[in-house]
Design an enzyme around this catalytic site. Sequence first.
Site, PDB file in Angstrom:
ATOM      1  N   GLU A 255      51.810  47.828  46.240  1.00 13.53           N
ATOM      2  CA  GLU A 255      50.748  47.552  45.258  1.00 13.53           C
ATOM      3  C   GLU A 255      50.344  46.117  45.535  1.00 13.53           C
ATOM      4  OE1 GLU A 255      49.482  49.617  43.241  1.00 13.53           O
ATOM      5  OE2 GLU A 255      50.934  51.206  43.595  1.00 13.53           O
ATOM      6  N   CYS A 294      46.497  41.710  38.641  1.00 11.90           N
ATOM      7  CA  CYS A 294      46.054  42.427  39.843  1.00 11.90           C
ATOM      8  C   CYS A 294      44.814  43.266  39.562  1.00 11.90           C
ATOM      9  CB  CYS A 294      47.174  43.317  40.357  1.00 11.90           C
ATOM     10  SG  CYS A 294      47.807  44.434  39.095  1.00 11.90           S
TER      11      CYS A 294
END
Length: 672
Positions: A255, A294
């Site tokens: 990720e 993020c």
Amino acid sequence: MNVDSYIAGHWQAPDDSAVVLRSAVTGQAVARAGNATLDTQAMLDYARTNGGPALREMTFHDRARALKKMATYLNDHKHSLTELAFNTGATRADSAIDIDGGIGTVFVFASKGRRELPDDTLCSDGEIEQLSRNGSFLGHHIYTSKPGVAVHINAYNFPVWGMLEKLAPTLLAGMPAIIKPATSTCYVTMACFKLMLQSEAFPAGSFQLIAGSTGKLLNQVGYHDVISFTGSASTATLLKSTPHLLQHSIPFTAEQDSLNASVLGPDVVAGSAEFDLAVDEICTEMTTKAGQKCTAIRRILAPQSSIDDLTDAIKEQLASTRIGDPALETTRMGALVSTAQRDDVQQTTRQLLTRATAVYSDAKPEINGADIETGAFMSPVLLRCNDPDNADEIHSIEAFGPVSTIMPYRDITHASELLNRGGGSLVASVITQDTNTARQITLASAASHGRLYFNNRHSMKESTGHGSPLPHMVHGGPGRAGGGEELGGVRGVKHYMQRTAIQGHPDIITAVTSQYVAGAAEIETDTHPFRKRFSQLAIGETLHAGPRQITLDDIEHFAHFTGDTFYAHMDEDAARANPFFPGRVAHGYLLLSFAAGLFVDPDPGPVLANTGLEGLSFQKPVSAGDSISVSLIVKRKTKRNDDYGEVRWHVRLHNQNDEQVASYELHTMNQL
Ligand code: NAP
């Protein structure tokens, strides 16, 4: 404070290689972390010989209950974590996302584990595959726990959520974990980890902690192990190219960073509810966690006609954002994690400025209750790029802070092209009321994003926010975002399990899955199954009942009683003209009702309620004069609590020629 590592059941203090971690607000030392001599092989061995076997002894339901116990304990003791997290620059609201969001994620997996997974140590995937003409050879897919260790390497921005969102599905899958938080905020992770141990919810060896470097760990893992990484694209590339991982095909889920975008729909004009919603979402994403998320909105796409209005409205809201000491209630945006991180963001912003101009930034913002000289504070920065087609930097450079770039688009096709220029992102949002816009953008852009988030006046009160990964929904994205996938409910659990195709006779598939499969041996019941308690019922136990002849009177009576006088039941000529029917036929629901009449045992007993029915299909019409019989077979049993459990029955109706006319799965709740 020393940030210790937790290895094979013992705490190990930092050594001389430790680094000093400083408060993001005052610059003062708050912790020391790092140890160059950790015995990572001992960690793997301990997890494999203690945590793993103990977790695999537990069923999904046992593990789900343990998750709930752990989450409840964390919830009762979380206040100390929020206080500690002020040092990372996080406001109370930021910590609610990190700490409450992390604990909430564990609760969701605890609940899903009990509702959606069996009370067993393996689970099925998909339907039975018919591999032979007569059904004596079938195929099925199953998942079993990997007998290895999950290595979790996490980013600094969510020291609690980052750990728990990976750990909950891992533990539910029956796999132990070695957790390596980012060093800069690992003191918050350690504090949470200690609470997890104190909860005594999981067996020894279920989780261990590395504060500092992973040392030789990535060269010691084996093919049953899994690496789950969250962090920057550059670290992901470095780690996943470790030759040992490549040689042994060790799964590596990444990720990583992402140039997420938000689109203001062409239908949205200044003054509308959607316009205000877009401004709120954008400013929230820019300032929450000081933009260190993020999923934050890095690119804002607006129609040419409303870009000026949107720019002005964002600037106005940013100007009213109070930056300062995160511990103060009056502060809206805290500090970045460190002055080094702030310097990094300012440096990347300068790169973006080669293609854009700053329309909002404050070189010397007023700092609420803190000192800009010692703390890692910076103003939000809004950039404007008028030629986004010729600005690669805007679509590829992530400034991991409160920085976003607004740009115009011509039409939906152009907006989709710009969305996709991020090269693969975690999330894209679209603020629109226009359903055609939503469909068009989905078709053009879904493949480039892990999540598409649509919002408008009708959903905004209950919507969860552009930037919130939810445990129920997939988190991850293609390409630049790492190509990984986490969460997504039970999907996320399966990332830590091995899927295996099994083939064989129905008896074998039934025995392996603890789930009756059509074609397996039926066990003739000795007593009516409705007189048996949950624990007394065996998989495959069968009651045969019937026959009962269907008459024209039955069909007429049912039609007038229910009002269902559809021509196929009432009009011989019209029914005969229909390609499916030989003439008038019995109602399907009449057959179901007669089936219940045949198999039900009426007196009060262990069966408490009929809770549903699934997979109903009618295979052959039944005419007046035909007789039906029914087989009621125990298919699957799932304990729900200490008082009762759900029994799923395979129900098969056949006619006087032993041809199957209908089948379905009946659900009842039975006393244990
Ligand atoms: P990072 O510098 O890439 O570090 C990520 C993790 O990797 C940290 O735990 C770090 O440990 C570890 N690491 C670095 N080098 C390593 C090595 N050689 N061997 C083993 N581990 C190593 O990222 P970050 O600064 O913590 O986080 C910010 C980035 O993460 C941003 O780019 C952001 O977009 C991304 N992010 C993505 C997601 C997502 O879900 N996609 C979520 C959050 C953040 P140390 O701290 O000890 O170096």
